[in-house]
Design an enzyme around this catalytic site. Sequence first.
Site, mmCIF file in Angstrom:
data_model
loop_
_atom_site.group_PDB
_atom_site.id
_atom_site.type_symbol
_atom_site.label_atom_id
_atom_site.label_comp_id
_atom_site.label_asym_id
_atom_site.label_seq_id
_atom_site.Cartn_x
_atom_site.Cartn_y
_atom_site.Cartn_z
ATOM 1 N N CYS A 212 0.879 -1.189 0.000
ATOM 2 C CA CYS A 212 0.000 0.000 0.000
ATOM 3 C C CYS A 212 0.907 1.227 0.000
ATOM 4 O O CYS A 212 0.948 1.991 0.965
ATOM 5 C CB CYS A 212 -0.912 0.004 1.217
ATOM 6 S SG CYS A 212 -1.903 -1.492 1.438
ATOM 7 N N ALA A 213 1.633 1.434 -1.085
ATOM 8 C CA ALA A 213 2.757 2.368 -1.083
ATOM 9 C C ALA A 213 2.351 3.826 -0.953
ATOM 10 O O ALA A 213 3.098 4.636 -0.399
ATOM 11 C CB ALA A 213 3.582 2.174 -2.348
ATOM 12 N N GLY A 216 4.942 6.585 -1.356
ATOM 13 C CA GLY A 216 6.191 5.839 -1.418
ATOM 14 C C GLY A 216 7.209 6.148 -0.353
ATOM 15 O O GLY A 216 8.355 5.705 -0.450
ATOM 16 N N GLY A 217 6.832 6.864 0.691
ATOM 17 C CA GLY A 217 7.790 7.222 1.734
ATOM 18 C C GLY A 217 8.423 6.027 2.414
ATOM 19 O O GLY A 217 9.629 6.021 2.695
ATOM 20 N N LYS A 218 7.644 4.999 2.677
ATOM 21 C CA LYS A 218 8.192 3.814 3.338
ATOM 22 C C LYS A 218 9.054 2.995 2.390
ATOM 23 O O LYS A 218 10.066 2.417 2.796
ATOM 24 C CB LYS A 218 7.060 2.977 3.926
ATOM 25 C CG LYS A 218 6.306 3.709 5.031
ATOM 26 C CD LYS A 218 5.108 2.934 5.521
ATOM 27 C CE LYS A 218 4.296 3.803 6.485
ATOM 28 N NZ LYS A 218 3.718 5.004 5.791
ATOM 29 N N ASP A 234 0.194 0.073 -5.327
ATOM 30 C CA ASP A 234 -0.940 0.717 -4.677
ATOM 31 C C ASP A 234 -2.187 0.438 -5.508
ATOM 32 O O ASP A 234 -2.115 0.408 -6.742
ATOM 33 C CB ASP A 234 -0.726 2.223 -4.537
ATOM 34 C CG ASP A 234 -1.653 2.842 -3.497
ATOM 35 O OD1 ASP A 234 -1.221 3.022 -2.346
ATOM 36 O OD2 ASP A 234 -2.817 3.125 -3.840
ATOM 37 N N ASP A 274 0.800 -0.898 4.893
ATOM 38 C CA ASP A 274 0.370 0.278 5.668
ATOM 39 C C ASP A 274 -1.046 0.571 5.196
ATOM 40 O O ASP A 274 -1.253 1.292 4.236
ATOM 41 C CB ASP A 274 1.304 1.454 5.413
ATOM 42 C CG ASP A 274 0.911 2.688 6.214
ATOM 43 O OD1 ASP A 274 0.059 2.566 7.112
ATOM 44 O OD2 ASP A 274 1.436 3.779 5.931
ATOM 45 N N CYS A 327 -1.917 4.085 11.043
ATOM 46 C CA CYS A 327 -1.724 5.311 11.826
ATOM 47 C C CYS A 327 -2.954 5.501 12.716
ATOM 48 O O CYS A 327 -3.505 6.586 12.822
ATOM 49 C CB CYS A 327 -1.482 6.522 10.928
ATOM 50 S SG CYS A 327 -2.705 6.772 9.630
#
Length: 374
Positions: A212-213, A216-218, A234, A274, A327
């Site tokens: 679940c990009a 793309g931070g992770k 995604d 995520d 989150c």
Amino acid sequence: MLDDWRGGTPVEQALTRWARGARYAGSKDRAAVRDHVYDALRRAESCAQMGGGRDGRAMMLGLLRLQGRDPAELFTGDGHAPAPLTAAEAEAPSKAPSPECDIPDWLRAPVSDQVDDPESLFASFAHRAPLWLRVNLRRATPEAVVASLAADGVTARTTPLCATALEATEGERALRRAAAYLDGVVEPQDLSVQRALDRVDWPGQGRILDYCAGGGGKALALADRSDAAIFAHDANPGRMADLGPRAARAGVSIRQVATAGLEDHAPFDAVLCDVPCSGSGTWRRDPEAKWRLTPARLDKLCATQDAILEAAARLVGAQGRLVYMTCSLLRVENEDRIDAFLARHPGWRLEHQGRDTPLTASDGFFCASLSRDG
């Protein structure tokens, strides 16, 4: 804008609509107005009670009082100032409401059950979250990045809570023009996310999928810490539109994969999910989320989370790892989802799970790491 929001317009849409019609407003003015709107949304019920009403004018009156300022000094009717206070508006409540009133009634218990000090947690949601940055350790040391940012007007400091994290304390709005950002040496990423990534034993080789990009931070963070081939997916590929340029700036390679092509690249040594969630850990950044969440919406999110876990698990190889993140502060989206998955799949085991809250790492964040036995 607050009146538009009360009428059902999403806050970002209301802000954009105003900015397009307010050509007279400079960038600093637009930023200040945006801050006022979000400050009011964080404490919407408190503002309404302190302002004696629920329209935008009353909410701003209430916000000023919560900030210890006298509205009469600004509501003068002079020039572009708001009209003077009426006799009724001038009557301020004798006592400010409790911070818990700014959490929807049905969410107070589920949120407070996750911490030892719910009063402090509720109070934390009244304030803007700080900006955290992730240092690309392949390219620079945190100390070098602090110096580079300072030269471009951004003050940042290291933290003992995470080796890759910097907290920006001044000049945050200059970040997008800073050389460290433009060169891909630093990226915005919350402290809680960086800490969660630190807790997982990521494979140093092989293949890792960010299922679940989003932006793309992770995936970028994983590329910095592992020599594995990094893949990003995604359900809405448009969310990854900026990932290519960001990866190029960071000097890493991330392969984007469409849903139809996932099986062609499986099995993966680790799959990160995520998942979409309530966002209850990020109410300081997105206060509107707490007001638009409903029990029905939460049920749908939990069903989506279960479906994503099922789909992602099928892509994990023998003895591979499935990492679940939200989150959210709500147990129903976190431990309950993991317990339900393990009950359905006895071949998996829980390696660890844990959470941060706004009291420990700026935002609330949950992470669980599962491994396949064979």
